[in-house]
Design a protein around this motif. Structure first.
Motif, PDB file in Angstrom:
ATOM      1  N   SER A   1       0.833  -1.212   0.000  1.00 22.59           N
ATOM      2  CA  SER A   1       0.000   0.000   0.000  1.00 22.59           C
ATOM      3  C   SER A   1       0.859   1.250   0.000  1.00 22.59           C
ATOM      4  CB  SER A   1      -0.908   0.017   1.229  1.00 22.59           C
ATOM      5  OG  SER A   1      -1.534   1.291   1.360  1.00 22.59           O
ATOM      6  N   ARG A   2       0.417   2.227  -0.784  1.00 23.46           N
ATOM      7  CA  ARG A   2       1.122   3.512  -0.824  1.00 23.46           C
ATOM      8  C   ARG A   2       0.468   4.558   0.088  1.00 23.46           C
ATOM      9  NH1 ARG A   2       1.409   3.121  -6.981  1.00 23.46           N
ATOM     10  NH2 ARG A   2      -0.330   4.593  -6.967  1.00 23.46           N
ATOM     11  N   TYR A   3      -0.547   4.169   0.825  1.00 22.86           N
ATOM     12  CA  TYR A   3      -1.248   5.143   1.666  1.00 22.86           C
ATOM     13  C   TYR A   3      -0.563   5.263   3.026  1.00 22.86           C
ATOM     14  CZ  TYR A   3      -4.851   7.601   4.267  1.00 22.86           C
ATOM     15  OH  TYR A   3      -5.520   8.520   5.024  1.00 22.86           O
ATOM     16  N   HIS A   4      -0.183   6.490   3.381  1.00 17.06           N
ATOM     17  CA  HIS A   4       0.460   6.744   4.674  1.00 17.06           C
ATOM     18  C   HIS A   4      -0.176   7.955   5.346  1.00 17.06           C
ATOM     19  CE1 HIS A   4       3.498   3.827   3.518  1.00 17.06           C
ATOM     20  NE2 HIS A   4       3.678   4.488   2.392  1.00 17.06           N
ATOM     21  N   GLY A   5      -1.461   8.165   5.098  1.00 14.17           N
ATOM     22  CA  GLY A   5      -2.138   9.364   5.570  1.00 14.17           C
ATOM     23  C   GLY A   5      -2.681   9.253   6.976  1.00 14.17           C
ATOM     24  N   ARG A   6      -3.581  10.182   7.300  1.00 14.32           N
ATOM     25  CA  ARG A   6      -4.106  10.320   8.655  1.00 14.32           C
ATOM     26  C   ARG A   6      -4.938   9.129   9.117  1.00 14.32           C
ATOM     27  NH1 ARG A   6      -3.885  15.016   6.073  1.00 14.32           N
ATOM     28  NH2 ARG A   6      -3.392  16.965   7.165  1.00 14.32           N
ATOM     29  N   TRP A   7      -5.602   8.480   8.180  1.00 13.40           N
ATOM     30  CA  TRP A   7      -6.550   7.425   8.542  1.00 13.40           C
ATOM     31  C   TRP A   7      -6.043   6.061   8.084  1.00 13.40           C
ATOM     32  CZ3 TRP A   7      -8.243  12.125   6.300  1.00 13.40           C
ATOM     33  CH2 TRP A   7      -8.803  13.013   7.219  1.00 13.40           C
ATOM     34  N   ARG A   8      -4.769   5.826   8.322  1.00 12.97           N
ATOM     35  CA  ARG A   8      -4.120   4.623   7.799  1.00 12.97           C
ATOM     36  C   ARG A   8      -4.816   3.353   8.264  1.00 12.97           C
ATOM     37  NH1 ARG A   8      -0.190   1.119   9.594  1.00 12.97           N
ATOM     38  NH2 ARG A   8       1.172   0.208   7.998  1.00 12.97           N
ATOM     39  N   GLU A   9      -5.169   3.279   9.542  1.00  9.56           N
ATOM     40  CA  GLU A   9      -5.748   2.042  10.059  1.00  9.56           C
ATOM     41  C   GLU A   9      -7.076   1.727   9.382  1.00  9.56           C
ATOM     42  OE1 GLU A   9      -7.090   0.074  14.343  1.00  9.56           O
ATOM     43  OE2 GLU A   9      -5.807   1.838  14.309  1.00  9.56           O
ATOM     44  N   MET A  10      -7.960   2.736   9.235  1.00 14.04           N
ATOM     45  CA  MET A  10      -9.258   2.490   8.615  1.00 14.04           C
ATOM     46  C   MET A  10      -9.131   2.229   7.112  1.00 14.04           C
ATOM     47  SD  MET A  10     -11.650   2.300  10.811  1.00 14.04           S
ATOM     48  CE  MET A  10     -13.089   2.443   9.751  1.00 14.04           C
ATOM     49  N   VAL A  11      -8.235   2.950   6.458  1.00 17.82           N
ATOM     50  CA  VAL A  11      -8.042   2.734   5.026  1.00 17.82           C
ATOM     51  C   VAL A  11      -7.489   1.335   4.769  1.00 17.82           C
ATOM     52  CG1 VAL A  11      -6.653   3.442   3.027  1.00 17.82           C
ATOM     53  CG2 VAL A  11      -7.849   5.163   4.396  1.00 17.82           C
ATOM     54  N   HIS A  12      -6.519   0.924   5.563  1.00 19.03           N
ATOM     55  CA  HIS A  12      -5.938  -0.402   5.359  1.00 19.03           C
ATOM     56  C   HIS A  12      -6.919  -1.518   5.724  1.00 19.03           C
ATOM     57  CE1 HIS A  12      -1.423   0.859   5.138  1.00 19.03           C
ATOM     58  NE2 HIS A  12      -2.121   1.149   4.058  1.00 19.03           N
ATOM     59  N   ARG A  13      -7.753  -1.286   6.734  1.00 19.18           N
ATOM     60  CA  ARG A  13      -8.774  -2.293   7.027  1.00 19.18           C
ATOM     61  C   ARG A  13      -9.743  -2.408   5.852  1.00 19.18           C
ATOM     62  NH1 ARG A  13      -8.669  -6.636   8.514  1.00 19.18           N
ATOM     63  NH2 ARG A  13      -7.304  -5.873  10.161  1.00 19.18           N
ATOM     64  N   SER A  14     -10.105  -1.277   5.249  1.00 20.20           N
ATOM     65  CA  SER A  14     -10.990  -1.305   4.088  1.00 20.20           C
ATOM     66  C   SER A  14     -10.336  -2.023   2.919  1.00 20.20           C
ATOM     67  CB  SER A  14     -11.393   0.119   3.686  1.00 20.20           C
ATOM     68  OG  SER A  14     -12.235   0.701   4.659  1.00 20.20           O
ATOM     69  N   ALA A  15      -9.043  -1.800   2.727  1.00 22.41           N
ATOM     70  CA  ALA A  15      -8.326  -2.502   1.658  1.00 22.41           C
ATOM     71  C   ALA A  15      -8.318  -4.006   1.913  1.00 22.41           C
ATOM     72  CB  ALA A  15      -6.897  -1.981   1.544  1.00 22.41           C
ATOM     73  N   LEU A  16      -8.105  -4.398   3.154  1.00 26.39           N
ATOM     74  CA  LEU A  16      -8.110  -5.827   3.495  1.00 26.39           C
ATOM     75  C   LEU A  16      -9.496  -6.438   3.260  1.00 26.39           C
ATOM     76  CD1 LEU A  16      -5.897  -5.642   6.699  1.00 26.39           C
ATOM     77  CD2 LEU A  16      -5.394  -7.066   4.696  1.00 26.39           C
ATOM     78  N   VAL A  17     -10.552  -5.665   3.520  1.00 32.60           N
ATOM     79  CA  VAL A  17     -11.905  -6.152   3.240  1.00 32.60           C
ATOM     80  C   VAL A  17     -12.089  -6.373   1.744  1.00 32.60           C
ATOM     81  CG1 VAL A  17     -14.357  -5.539   3.262  1.00 32.60           C
ATOM     82  CG2 VAL A  17     -12.962  -5.133   5.286  1.00 32.60           C
ATOM     83  N   LEU A  18     -11.679  -5.390   0.939  1.00 29.58           N
ATOM     84  CA  LEU A  18     -11.836  -5.527  -0.507  1.00 29.58           C
ATOM     85  C   LEU A  18     -11.058  -6.731  -1.032  1.00 29.58           C
ATOM     86  CD1 LEU A  18     -11.670  -1.822  -1.757  1.00 29.58           C
ATOM     87  CD2 LEU A  18     -13.673  -3.188  -1.196  1.00 29.58           C
ATOM     88  N   LYS A  19      -9.879  -6.945  -0.484  1.00 35.76           N
ATOM     89  CA  LYS A  19      -9.103  -8.115  -0.895  1.00 35.76           C
ATOM     90  C   LYS A  19      -9.823  -9.406  -0.502  1.00 35.76           C
ATOM     91  CE  LYS A  19      -5.415 -10.266  -2.505  1.00 35.76           C
ATOM     92  NZ  LYS A  19      -5.164 -10.355  -3.960  1.00 35.76           N
ATOM     93  N   LEU A  20     -10.413  -9.431   0.700  1.00 38.30           N
ATOM     94  CA  LEU A  20     -11.145 -10.613   1.151  1.00 38.30           C
ATOM     95  C   LEU A  20     -12.318 -10.937   0.234  1.00 38.30           C
ATOM     96  CD1 LEU A  20     -11.681 -10.711   5.037  1.00 38.30           C
ATOM     97  CD2 LEU A  20     -10.590 -12.410   3.583  1.00 38.30           C
ATOM     98  N   LEU A  21     -12.892  -9.899  -0.397  1.00 34.17           N
ATOM     99  CA  LEU A  21     -14.061 -10.093  -1.254  1.00 34.17           C
ATOM    100  C   LEU A  21     -13.677 -10.428  -2.687  1.00 34.17           C
ATOM    101  CD1 LEU A  21     -16.393  -7.244   0.076  1.00 34.17           C
ATOM    102  CD2 LEU A  21     -16.249  -9.640   0.789  1.00 34.17           C
ATOM    103  N   THR A  22     -12.387 -10.688  -2.925  1.00 38.89           N
ATOM    104  CA  THR A  22     -11.897 -11.059  -4.242  1.00 38.89           C
ATOM    105  C   THR A  22     -11.880 -12.575  -4.393  1.00 38.89           C
ATOM    106  OG1 THR A  22     -10.486  -9.090  -4.302  1.00 38.89           O
ATOM    107  CG2 THR A  22      -9.959 -10.854  -5.850  1.00 38.89           C
ATOM    108  N   TYR A  23     -12.382 -13.063  -5.509  1.00 38.25           N
ATOM    109  CA  TYR A  23     -12.347 -14.492  -5.819  1.00 38.25           C
ATOM    110  C   TYR A  23     -11.095 -14.749  -6.650  1.00 38.25           C
ATOM    111  CZ  TYR A  23     -13.896 -19.096  -7.469  1.00 38.25           C
ATOM    112  OH  TYR A  23     -13.977 -20.439  -7.757  1.00 38.25           O
TER     113      TYR A  23
END
Length: 609
Positions: free
Chosen positions: A228-250
């Motif tokens: 991930s290239r995101y290092h902003g203010r909301w890193r924890e929530m953004v990365h959790r959202s990214a992990l969710v999107l990855k989980l929803l990938t077949y």
């Protein structure tokens, strides 16, 4: 409530938000804060359920595992992973369950579709009980259970057989498996559930193997997230959202499901219950944008491969070249049926599998798809000549068909109308294709494309704008507001500081925004063919944040965003909607919400500097 069943015990259902999600990029399971797995489809997202007590506490089946004494529980994710930890705090000790589905290599391939539950006593001592009650085929398919020694139980049904192995002793009553055991500090027990392939009973999962698969799965998720290239203010929530999107990938096809569940209600006791375990062109295309923003080009590439290998862009259905959704394997038939034997979450019937919206005409999907191809061509890899030819056919079709009523982005079932958002995304489709042709010198009928693009723009400006409301509206020549027009500045159709847009933003704020939460539209003012109301729509709430950001109203945007973060559940997950008292409603977790969180955070971060 569905009074017809007469057996709804509301206390038997956890709130939707009281769950975490685990998965192996083939399927997923919901684990409640009480330690029970109450939703699991095997071996794929769209397979019939094995555990579905979330949709029927009595008949759905579950995998209960919990301390056998009064406890308090807390749930969290092992940092930077999709490994879920549920902790039990009792007067005599503390223990935890580590829930995960192993992924063994960088390709995201599981060794087999295995679900592992490892119980560890970390302080004192605690007794535990397990009750494994699979109910195959959405609770409708008979099965048998047979013990194989003291530590294995085999469940067999007509369509699927599973083996439960455990380091604790198992008992079997011919239908379910049970276990009672006590752990002292430092001791652990492992339960593993595996599909049986070719009638070969899987080997047990001893402690050492569970530890090794835990470490391998943690390493997979952390290695993936490290890109991930995101290092902003909301890193924890953004990365959790990214992990969710990855989980929803077949992983086998690169498809992205809208959510891993079906029929979780948008309104308690209402009929707005849908199956989301499919690939919506719109949702998946927006996911590509979010993933590219964070630097995950591999996921965008996999979705582009899904489009090409499954022939998605070469379709020729009755509603046009594209359907609004497809199966995770690219199939285009998703017949919808009601399962009357299941009472629904907290009695909210009907429970549906399949989705009849496949036959709808939703013209906005062309804009979402072509915009994602444009962004991939720009930020990922230049698309191939074959993809360009397919895209050109789509644009040519759209030039002939954009000026017609459709069913709209919200999949209403009240008849086709001239939705402004559909026109907006038709404009996006043609405009992005023109950009690609110009940037790369690709062959195209540019005069025709420009003529259509400009005609759409003029129609929206003349008939999508209501002088009476002082706002862009839901339908041409109408007065009803719709939150989907929040996409106008994000799609670069209009300047975010244009007076007409700022007036629209004010009108939406006054009529559809409650606190930071945004309703899609008012069903009373614009009947959608369905009974009942609904909650606020979380993707619209994050679109609202982004619209405020682009308009330069950064204090309002940041406050609205921070408020939205308070509506996430305890592990950072969102369902589709949020109810009047802050409860999560609809299928859970929803990709649409998490991708819009990523986009809003990214753009707000950049604006704040």
């Amino acid at each position: 409530m569905n009074a017809g069943f007469g057996r709804t015990d509301l206390s038997a259902y956890l709130p939707i938000a009281e769950h975490g999600l685990i998965g192996d990029l083939h399927s997923a399971a919901l684990v409640g804060t009480d330690g029970a797995i109450d939703w699991y489809c095997c071996p794929r997202f769209d397979s019939p359920s094995v555990f579905a007590s979330l949709l029927d506490a009595e008949r759905g089946g579950s995998f209960e595992l919990a301390a056998d004494v009064p406890t308090r529980t807390r749930q969290f994710y092992f940092p930077d992973t999709n490994v879920l930890i549920t902790r039990f705090f009792a007067s005599d000790g503390v223990a935890e369950i580590q829930d995960f589905m192993p992924i063994t290599d960088d390709s995201g391939a599981p060794a087999r579709h295995r679900l592992i539950r490892r119980v560890i006593c970390v302080r004192g001592s605690l007794p535990f009980t397990a009750h494994v009650a699979p109910r195959f085929g959405y609770g409708a398919e008979p099965h048998s259970a047979q013990a194989r020694g003291a530590h294995t139980v085999v469940f067999r049904s007509g369509s699927l057989s599973l083996a439960l192995t455990a380091t604790a002793p198992l008992e079997c009553d011919g239908l379910d498996a049970r276990s009672r055991f006590k752990l002292l500090e430092g001791e652990s027990a492992v339960f593993a559930l595996d599909p049986i392939v070719d009638d070969v009973i899987p080997r047990a999962c001893p402690q050492a193997e569970a530890e090794q698969q835990f470490e391998t799965t943690v390493r997979f998720w952390r290695n993936w997230l490290a890109r991930s290239r995101y290092h902003g203010r909301w890193r924890e929530m953004v990365h959790r959202s990214a992990l969710v999107l990855k989980l929803l990938t077949y992983a086998p096809t690169g498809a992205i499901v809208a959510a891993p569940t079906t029929s979780l209600p948008e309104q308690m006791g209402g009929e707005r219950n849908w199956d989301y375990r499919f690939v919506w062109v719109r949702d998946a295309a927006f996911c590509v944008y979010a993933m590219l923003r964070l630097g995950f080009t591999g996921e965008a590439e996999a979705f582009m491969r899904f489009l090409s290998e499954r022939g998605i862009m070469r379709g020729s259905g009755p509603a046009g070249p594209l359907q609004i959704m497809y199966g995770i394997d690219g199939r285009d038939e998703l017949p919808e049926q009601v399962l009357p034997h299941l009472e629904g979450y907290m009695g909210s019937a009907p429970v549906r599998v399949g989705n009849a919206a496949t036959g709808q005409l939703q013209l906005d999907i062309y804009g979402a798809l072509i915009d994602s191809v444009y962004l991939y061509d720009k930020w990922g890899q230049p698309i191939s000549s074959d993809r360009w030819e397919e895209l050109g056919v789509l644009v040519d079709w759209l030039c002939d068909h954009w000026d017609q009523p459709d069913d709209g982005v919200w999949e209403t079932r009240g008849g086709r109308k001239n939705f402004v958002y559909s026109r907006l995304m038709c404009w996006v489709a043609i405009e992005r294709a023109i950009r690609m042709a110009n940037r790369r010198g690709l062959p195209a009928d540019l005069p025709r494309w420009r003529q259509s693009r400009d005609a759409i723009y003029r129609q929206i400006m003349q008939r999508g704008w209501s002088p009476e409301r002082g706002a862009f509206v839901q339908h041409l020549d109408d007065l009803v507001l719709d939150a989907s027009v929040l996409m106008m500045p994000m799609a670069k159709f209009i300047s975010p500081t244009d007076p007409k847009w700022l007036a629209t933003l004010d009108a939406l704020t006054a009529e559809l925004v409650s606190d930071s939460l945004v309703y899609r539209y008012d069903p009373e003012a614009s009947p959608d063919g369905l009974r009942g109301a609904e909650g606020t729509f979380s993707i619209c709430s994050f679109w609202y944040v982004e619209a405020l950001t682009r308009a330069g109203r950064l204090e309002e945007a940041r406050l609205a965003f921070e408020k939205m973060l308070t509506y996430a559940n305890h592990v950072g997950l969102y369902a589709e909607e949020i109810g009047l008292t802050g409860e999560q409603l609809g299928n859970f977790p929803q990709a649409f919400t998490h991708l819009s969180l990523i986009s809003a955070a990214f753009n707000l971060d950049r604006a704040l500097g």
